[in-house]
Design an enzyme around this catalytic site. Structure first.
Site, short mmCIF file in Angstrom:
data_model
loop_
_atom_site.label_atom_id
_atom_site.label_comp_id
_atom_site.label_asym_id
_atom_site.label_seq_id
_atom_site.Cartn_x
_atom_site.Cartn_y
_atom_site.Cartn_z
N ASP A 155 10.41 26.58 -31.73
CA ASP A 155 11.60 26.98 -32.22
C ASP A 155 11.42 26.77 -33.68
OD1 ASP A 155 14.45 27.51 -32.80
OD2 ASP A 155 14.37 25.17 -33.43
N ASP A 209 14.44 21.65 -30.84
CA ASP A 209 15.16 20.50 -30.89
C ASP A 209 16.54 20.59 -31.09
OD1 ASP A 209 15.28 21.95 -33.28
OD2 ASP A 209 15.48 20.19 -34.41
N CYS A 234 0.86 -1.24 -0.11
CA CYS A 234 -0.02 -0.07 0.04
C CYS A 234 0.85 1.19 0.08
CB CYS A 234 -1.03 -0.14 1.31
SG CYS A 234 -0.28 0.12 2.93
N ASP A 270 18.45 25.44 -28.16
CA ASP A 270 17.02 25.59 -27.50
C ASP A 270 16.98 24.96 -26.07
OD1 ASP A 270 15.88 26.19 -29.97
OD2 ASP A 270 15.78 24.27 -30.50
N CYS A 288 3.61 1.28 2.56
CA CYS A 288 4.86 0.58 2.18
C CYS A 288 5.82 1.59 1.46
CB CYS A 288 4.48 -0.66 1.43
SG CYS A 288 3.53 -1.80 2.31
#
Length: 745
Positions: A440, A634, A24, A638, A27
């Site tokens: 971008d 990418d 649970c 950036d 834990c």
């Protein structure tokens, strides 16, 4: 493509552990605290659903093996996910064996049959019936219930009560009270030996059904795992004709592997003999097979649909493309949303609260209620104890603990199967608040496949010489402009080897410089060259690279690019959903406006002539105005903006730095996946909210009913057995609600 960048040997590293013994949210909290207390462990996140722990540690202070060894000395047992093996599929942490479940259900049926003993022909004294029920209850505790009792008592003695503690106390309490009532009938107590049988039977049945549904929730992750074969054909050398099957986990970098037609590639590598067609649709979204020959790269999980080839392994196991995807998914499922942080804190103390409420229930109905409801308490002397046991059993920290991780498991696994990597629940929560999306330009809104358009000469150099010098300077770069230059040089058909460049210096987003054969060359933007003391004319040029020799301009190379086919529809769809769209680029205003005109954005939303720090400043400026910003990019330049934005989104073909900085990775490199990932993020977070609402509402309603609130009002109370059934149903409801996420998307 790589989903992770190389790191310094002293930087923190991540280990993924498989953990058993999680029952649970209590834990989860206990295990996280144990891990964080270990020397060298910087952070730990545990997932109740998948039974995994993601541990961030300092390699200078500890090792994964030491962490596992220390952990295994306590209540939990852990194993390490091997670094050279693709991640095994995470499984539900609660394993209910079929024999245990079968015994529990048989006992449940026999207990029900036992109530009809007195109706059978012949003589059946009450003593014999009680022996029957006592025997069934004893068997239930000793056989199917033993693990629950043992772990529950260990948690209690270690002052870390969990779900098993509450169930164990409920079952043992019912058993002991019934035993006392049976042995001393003068007390006038009723026996309820059927309650331990019902409690354990319903609990095990509920956990078994829950586990089955959890495994169904993992089907998208299973589809990714199924891409990699279990074995590979190993060759001792490139020319050897002998081949031996070996487990995928034994593959090492540099091995030669023979891949037959129709078989998946077991590792990332380079084709060294043969030509074939490769189906990469499951990884990249490319629907048609791609022709590949000697020197071409292939990814683990892609399928060889042409002819047999020999592969030299470059990356394997968790370092492969597929391994990194699965690694990121597992880590994402262990990153918690802020709303879950509070839920885990509450669930961590839940056991103590339930024990206190059970004690208060017994005290109220034994000491206070007789003064107000004498007819109820006098007719049922064991009522306080039965209600207290019902409180223990009905309490469900499981539902509270499952609310976020089960929805996150379904959502992130389903997303990963579509090539969308969401790094965690915190990303999902931030995605709900976005109002501004920033793109971008180069490589994101455009194809990024630039081509040399024109070479303007300002000295005595020829075009081929300019390309030769630029290709030499940019030979190590993967920037779209550098790639276009290298392609243009290759297209000249020249066989001359590129020059050696010394004392190379790179100005991020601006240019590069170095020495070639005694001359100092600089390549970059005209504005940067002017700042470096190069005399440059005032030119209105589009995307370009200017080249100077010994601080004298010798050429300006211009490039052409084109919008991605899906760019216009994606931007328009985002605008229709109410997002403000901005575009950032280092290009001139003239070049950017001409290329981006089909997007239909106002010129005030096109930000041109930007350096990386200026992109970052714009992001921070919008945030200072109260905007919630997502950045889509990418490139290396950036990375600062991706990190600063509330949500950073990187295309899968981006640089390693950009991918490392991003919160969401679109591995298939499709721009419309921005729409898909935002939609899935919203849907997943809605499921998390629904699950948490259900878990809280269940306990708010269930606990008072179990405590007897309904008795004086409607004469309604819950037996411990019915309470156990309600507890099991509550957890299953959370899992089923999360599972509907994959069907709806």
């Amino acid at each position: 493509m790589s989903l992770s960048s190389s790191v310094d040997s002293h930087a923190p590293e991540v280990a993924i552990l498989r953990v058993s013994g999680l029952r649970c949210a209590g834990c989860v909290r206990s295990l996280e605290n144990q891990l964080k207390e270990q020397p060298g462990v910087d952070a730990a996140a545990v997932n109740l659903v998948t039974g995994t722990a993601v541990v961030t540690y300092s390699p200078a202070e500890t090792t994964p093996s030491a962490i596992v060894e220390s952990l295994n000395q306590g209540r939990f047992q852990a194993t390490l996910a091997e670094a050279n093996a693709l991640l095994e599929l995470p499984t539900a942490s609660e394993e209910t064996s079929l024999p245990r479940l079968a015994i529990a259900l048989v006992l449940l049926v026999l207990s029900s049959v036992g109530h009809g003993i007195d109706l059978l022909p012949g003589h059946w004294p009450m003593l014999e019936a009680m022996i029957w029920h006592w025997g069934l209850a004893t068997i239930a505790l000793v056989l199917p219930g033993w693990e629950i009792l043992r772990e529950g008592m260990i948690g209690l003695f270690q002052r870390r009560p969990n779900m098993n503690t509450l169930v164990a106390l409920g079952a043992l309490g019912a058993y002991l009270i019934s035993t006392v009532a049976w042995l001393w009938p003068a007390l006038g107590w009723a026996c309820f030996f059927d309650e331990p049988v019902m409690i354990l039977g319903f609990i095990l049945l509920g956990r078994s059904l829950e586990q089955r549904v959890r495994q169904q929730a993992q089907r998208d992750l299973r589809s990714l795992l199924a891409l990699q074969p279990q074995q590979a054909l190993w060759q001792p050398s490139l020319t050897a004709s002998d081949r031996w099957p070996i487990p995928v986990s034994r593959i090492q970098v540099g091995d030669w592997l023979w891949v037959d037609a129709g078989e998946p590639f077991p590792a990332d590598g380079t084709i060294v003999t043969g030509e074939t067609l490769v189906d990469e649709s499951m990884l990249t979204g490319e629907s048609l097979p791609v022709a590949k020959g000697v020197g071409a790269s292939v990814l683990a999980g892609s399928r060889n649909v042409g002819a047999a080839v020999t592969l030299r392994v470059e990356r394997c196991g968790r370092a492969s493309f597929l391994g990194q995807i699965l690694d990121l998914v597992v880590q994402a499922q262990n990153r918690k949303a802020p709303v879950q942080q509070m839920a885990d804190v509450v669930a961590g103390y839940f056991g103590y609260g339930v024990l206190a409420l059970a004690a208060a229930t017994a005290l109220f109905w034994s000491a206070i209620a007789p003064h107000f409801f004498p007819e109820m308490t006098n007719s049922t002397p064991l009522l306080p104890l039965k209600l207290a046991l019902s409180v223990l059993v009905i309490a469900c920290p499981c539902a509270l603990g499952l609310a976020t991780p089960i929805a996150l498991l379904v959502g992130t696994s389903h997303a990963a199967a579509k090539g969308l990597i969401i790094r965690g629940g915190d990303v999902l929560e931030r995605s709900q608040q976005l109002d501004t999306i920033v793109f971008d330009k180069t490589g994101t809104l455009t194809t990024g496949e630039l081509a040399v358009a024109e070479i303007n000469l300002y000295g005595h150099y020829f075009s081929e010489e300019v390309l030769y010098l630029l290709a030499s300077l940019e030979c190590e770069s993967h920037h779209p402009l550098a790639v276009a230059i290298q392609k243009a040089w290759a297209a000249t058909g020249q066989t001359t080897e590129l020059a050696t460049v010394t004392e190379v210096e790179t100005a991020l987003g601006l240019g590069i410089s170095g020495w070639i054969e005694g001359h100092y060359y600089q390549a970059g933007r005209l504005s940067w060259l002017r700042d470096q003391g190069v005399d440059c004319p005032s030119l209105e040029v589009e995307t370009h690279v200017a080249l100077a020799c010994d601080r004298q301009l010798i050429a300006v190379v211009t490039f052409r690019d084109r919008l991605r086919p899906e760019a216009v529809s994606t931007v328009q769809a985002l605008q229709a959903q109410g997002y403000a769209i901005h575009v950032l680029t280092g290009d001139t205003a003239k070049a950017a406006q001409q290329l981006l005109e089909p997007l239909g954005l106002p010129t005030t939303h096109l930000h041109t002539d930007l350096q990386p720090q200026q992109k970052l400043a714009l992001i921070e400026g919008w945030q200072a105005q109260g905007k919630t910003v997502a950045m889509v990019g990418d490139g290396m330049n950036d990375a600062p903006a991706l990190t600063a934005a509330q949500v950073g989104i990187s295309l899968g073909t981006g640089t390693e730095v950009a991918i490392e900085a991003a919160d969401i990775i679109l591995t298939r490199n499709h721009l419309e996946d921005v729409l898909a990932v935002l939609s899935l993020s919203r849907a997943t977070f809605r499921k998390i909210q629904q699950n948490l609402l259900w878990a809280v509402a269940y306990n708010i309603v269930g606990l008072p009913l179990a405590a007897g609130v309904g008795l004086p009002l409607w004469g309604l109370s819950l037996t411990p057995g019915i309470a156990a059934a309600c507890m099991a149903v509550s957890s299953i409801a959370v899992v089923l609600n999360s599972l509907s996420l994959s069907r709806a998307n």
